[in-house]
Design an enzyme around this catalytic site. Structure first.
Site, short mmCIF file in Angstrom:
data_model
loop_
_atom_site.label_atom_id
_atom_site.label_comp_id
_atom_site.label_asym_id
_atom_site.label_seq_id
_atom_site.Cartn_x
_atom_site.Cartn_y
_atom_site.Cartn_z
N GLU A 103 44.67 36.70 31.95
CA GLU A 103 46.22 37.93 32.25
C GLU A 103 45.71 38.80 32.16
O GLU A 103 46.46 40.12 32.29
CB GLU A 103 46.78 37.76 30.28
CG GLU A 103 48.36 37.93 30.77
CD GLU A 103 49.45 36.91 31.50
OE1 GLU A 103 48.53 35.18 31.25
OE2 GLU A 103 49.69 36.55 31.39
N SER A 111 40.12 43.58 30.82
CA SER A 111 39.88 44.72 30.33
C SER A 111 39.86 45.53 30.57
O SER A 111 39.97 46.68 30.84
CB SER A 111 38.87 44.68 28.89
OG SER A 111 38.95 43.56 27.49
N GLU A 112 39.22 45.59 32.10
CA GLU A 112 39.25 47.01 33.41
C GLU A 112 39.77 46.80 33.34
O GLU A 112 40.66 47.94 34.31
CB GLU A 112 37.85 46.27 34.47
CG GLU A 112 36.51 46.01 33.20
CD GLU A 112 36.28 45.05 32.98
OE1 GLU A 112 36.58 44.18 32.65
OE2 GLU A 112 35.07 44.84 31.47
N GLN A 153 28.86 36.05 11.79
CA GLN A 153 27.39 36.62 11.30
C GLN A 153 27.67 36.76 9.15
O GLN A 153 26.61 36.41 8.85
CB GLN A 153 27.77 38.20 11.25
CG GLN A 153 26.37 38.62 11.27
CD GLN A 153 25.33 38.00 12.01
OE1 GLN A 153 25.40 37.35 12.31
NE2 GLN A 153 24.03 38.34 11.36
N PHE A 188 41.82 27.86 37.83
CA PHE A 188 41.63 28.19 36.15
C PHE A 188 43.40 28.38 35.91
O PHE A 188 43.47 29.01 35.39
CB PHE A 188 41.15 30.09 35.85
CG PHE A 188 40.00 30.37 36.41
CD1 PHE A 188 38.59 28.91 35.40
CD2 PHE A 188 39.47 31.14 37.04
CE1 PHE A 188 37.46 28.94 36.01
CE2 PHE A 188 37.72 30.94 37.59
CZ PHE A 188 36.56 29.65 36.60
C1 LIG Z 1 40.93 30.17 30.46
C2 LIG Z 1 41.35 30.99 31.53
C3 LIG Z 1 42.67 30.48 31.71
C4 LIG Z 1 43.62 30.83 33.11
N1 LIG Z 1 44.82 30.54 33.44
C5 LIG Z 1 45.03 31.36 33.76
C6 LIG Z 1 46.94 31.10 34.52
O1 LIG Z 1 47.30 30.76 34.21
N2 LIG Z 1 47.21 31.50 35.58
C7 LIG Z 1 46.35 31.66 36.59
O2 LIG Z 1 46.93 32.45 37.66
N3 LIG Z 1 44.78 31.97 36.61
C8 LIG Z 1 44.54 32.06 35.09
N4 LIG Z 1 43.11 32.60 34.79
C9 LIG Z 1 42.68 33.14 35.42
C10 LIG Z 1 42.82 34.48 35.18
O3 LIG Z 1 43.52 35.38 35.58
C11 LIG Z 1 41.28 35.56 36.09
O4 LIG Z 1 40.25 35.09 35.61
C12 LIG Z 1 40.91 36.97 36.03
O5 LIG Z 1 42.36 37.43 36.59
C13 LIG Z 1 39.84 37.64 36.85
O6 LIG Z 1 39.49 37.24 37.82
P1 LIG Z 1 38.35 36.84 37.98
O7 LIG Z 1 37.77 35.52 37.19
O8 LIG Z 1 38.64 36.53 39.83
O9 LIG Z 1 37.50 38.20 37.58
P2 LIG Z 1 37.57 38.58 39.64
O10 LIG Z 1 38.73 39.43 39.70
O11 LIG Z 1 36.15 38.87 40.43
O12 LIG Z 1 36.29 40.29 38.13
C14 LIG Z 1 35.38 40.28 38.03
C15 LIG Z 1 35.15 41.35 36.96
O13 LIG Z 1 34.94 42.36 38.47
C16 LIG Z 1 35.87 43.52 37.32
N5 LIG Z 1 36.30 44.34 38.11
C17 LIG Z 1 37.39 43.42 39.15
N6 LIG Z 1 37.81 44.29 39.62
C18 LIG Z 1 37.71 45.34 39.26
C19 LIG Z 1 37.84 46.93 39.45
N7 LIG Z 1 38.82 47.33 40.26
N8 LIG Z 1 37.42 47.91 38.77
C20 LIG Z 1 36.94 47.82 37.70
N9 LIG Z 1 36.66 46.24 37.37
C21 LIG Z 1 36.68 45.73 38.20
C22 LIG Z 1 36.58 42.17 36.34
O14 LIG Z 1 37.34 43.16 35.27
C23 LIG Z 1 35.05 41.43 35.96
O15 LIG Z 1 34.79 41.76 34.99
C24 LIG Z 1 42.51 31.89 33.90
C25 LIG Z 1 41.12 32.07 33.67
C26 LIG Z 1 40.60 31.34 32.01
C27 LIG Z 1 39.17 31.78 32.06
#
Ligand SMILES: Cc1cc2nc3c(=O)[nH]c(=O)nc-3n(C[C@H](O)[C@H](O)[C@H](O)COP(=O)(O)OP(=O)(O)OC[C@H]3O[C@@H](n4cnc5c(N)ncnc54)[C@H](O)[C@@H]3O)c2cc1C
Length: 381
Positions: free
Chosen positions: A361, A364-365, A334, A155
């Site tokens: 970035e 929300s959590e 809507q 990502f």
């Molecule tokens: C379009 C796009 C652009 C992006 N650009 C970049 C970039 O330029 N560089 C980069 O490094 N990353 C980038 N990302 C990655 C993005 O920062 C991550 O997707 C994000 O940090 C969440 O990580 P994850 O997807 O692994 O979700 P996970 O960490 O697996 O989380 C899954 C869910 O669990 C929740 N969760 C996780 N831990 C906890 C906790 N302790 N307590 C409560 N809830 C929790 C999360 O909030 C989420 O709802 C990008 C993502 C997208 C979709």
């Protein structure tokens, strides 16, 4: 206390708005459909100093304060959610170099971005580690004259269009967050490969998976101190979250203004939509949330400009603005009724593009965790 922009910020907002309405707004649909990175618009914006505008003049930048950067962000995505954010995120790799890089790194890499030669990127997320940064597995092993990097990042915004990327890797794999370092990697180096990912929205963004196979990084290309990458990253997030908040705020404003205009023109049951109370309430809620998001973002930016960045407030600004953008684009669609769901209008694109705001970035959590730690006295306020 003064709730008005100073003259320099008013002038900046007016000139950015003029540029964005002329050079960005008309092309949103086209780039969304083509799914191509908006190179030409990126170069035009860079020429006017709107890309990575906080970079000091010494390195070719406009040397703007952070409030100025937030104003540019808001105006760009107000004009178009996709192109606006694609151009703005060209700066993503710059803050780590600006704050922690050597003079040589700054002179060599920052001007390329501000002049519009290349976007930049920062690669933290991996297939098995997103929110939990300390769980990254990409390894940097010491070799003669530098490091050898191996791992996969996912990502990564601009991962396949940038000439250089900041990569976070483990230099001490058993030390958790105390074993992470940042490296400046040129994407043309042997062993760097990137593949674009298909997404729900932000179609003209380049979002890529990166494969690092024995990438040699010379000694000169570590950013900051070895094993201090996590701390550097936290400093980066204090600012980048306010910037991303402003990007999402602009999307909310763009959706709200389009919905307001439509509600004045479209008639149902013999009168314009805006004369129906249910529609008025939607618009009133959108306006109220947008005003609150502005206050959070401008205050967080104002604090950064005074050297008093507040991590909890930066998180609150990003959290509130990104959730406001999702609500505003949902309600705007809507108000447009069936036309909102059609590709004829911009709203369906805003709706898709805004959705990622509560994920990237820091989700929300995660923002709530940071705020909670701060109010519990476990984080500096
Ligand atoms: C379009 C796009 C652009 C992006 N650009 C970049 C970039 O330029 N560089 C980069 O490094 N990353 C980038 N990302 C990655 C993005 O920062 C991550 O997707 C994000 O940090 C969440 O990580 P994850 O997807 O692994 O979700 P996970 O960490 O697996 O989380 C899954 C869910 O669990 C929740 N969760 C996780 N831990 C906890 C906790 N302790 N307590 C409560 N809830 C929790 C999360 O909030 C989420 O709802 C990008 C993502 C997208 C979709």
């Amino acid at each position: 206390m003064n709730f008005e922009f100073e003259e320099e910020h008013r002038i900046l907002r007016d000139s950015v708005r003029e540029f964005a309405e002329k050079e960005i707004m008309p092309y949103g649909k086209e780039y969304d459909e083509k799914g191509e990175y908006p190179w030409e618009i990126f170069r035009k914006a860079a020429k006017l100093g709107y890309v990575a505008a906080d970079i000091p003049e010494k390195y070719g930048g406009a040397g703007l304060d952070y409030l100025g950067c937030a104003i540019i962000a808001e105006e760009f995505t107000r004009a178009d959610s996709s192109i606006g954010s694609a151009v703005l995120t060209a700066s993503l790799g710059c803050p780590m170099v600006k704050y922690f890089g050597t003079e040589e790194q700054k002179e060599r890499y920052l001007p390329k971005v501000v002049k519009g030669e290349t976007p930049s990127a920062i690669a933290i997320t991996e297939p098995d580690a997103g929110s939990d940064v300390q769980a990254i597995k990409t390894k940097a092993e010491r070799v003669d004259g530098g490091w050898k990097l191996n791992g996969t990042k996912t990502f990564i915004t601009n991962g396949s269009v940038s000439e250089w990327v900041v990569i976070l890797a483990k230099t001490q794999p058993d030390a958790g967050y105390r074993g992470i370092s940042a490296f400046l990697v040129e994407t043309g180096w042997d062993g760097y490969e990137a593949r674009r990912i298909k997404k729900m929205g932000l179609n003209c963004h380049d979002t890529a998976e990166i494969y690092l196979k024995d990438v040699f990084v010379p000694e000169t290309h570590i950013i900051g101190q070895e094993n201090f990458g996590f701390y550097q990253l936290m400093r980066f997030f204090n600012e980048s979250r306010v910037f991303v908040g402003a990007v999402q705020l602009g999307m909310a404003v763009g959706a709200y203004e389009r919905a307001l205009e439509y509600a004045k023109q479209r008639k149902a049951f013999g009168k314009p939509l805006i004369e129906h109370q249910a529609i008025q309430f939607k618009l009133a809620d959108m306006w109220k949330d947008i005003e609150a998001a502005k206050l959070l973002i401008y205050k967080a930016a104002w604090l950064i400009d005074r050297g008093k960045a507040n991590p909890a407030l930066s998180s609150a600004a990003k959290l509130f603005a990104s959730e406001t953008a999702i609500k505003a684009t949902y309600e705007a669609l809507q108000i447009f009724g069936g036309y909102g769901y059609s590709k004829e209008y911009d709203i369906e694109r805003y709706y898709r593009d805004a959705r990622v705001g509560t994920i990237y970035e820091g989700t929300s959590e995660i923002q709530k965790l940071i705020i909670a730690r701060a109010i519990a006295g476990k984080l500096r306020l």
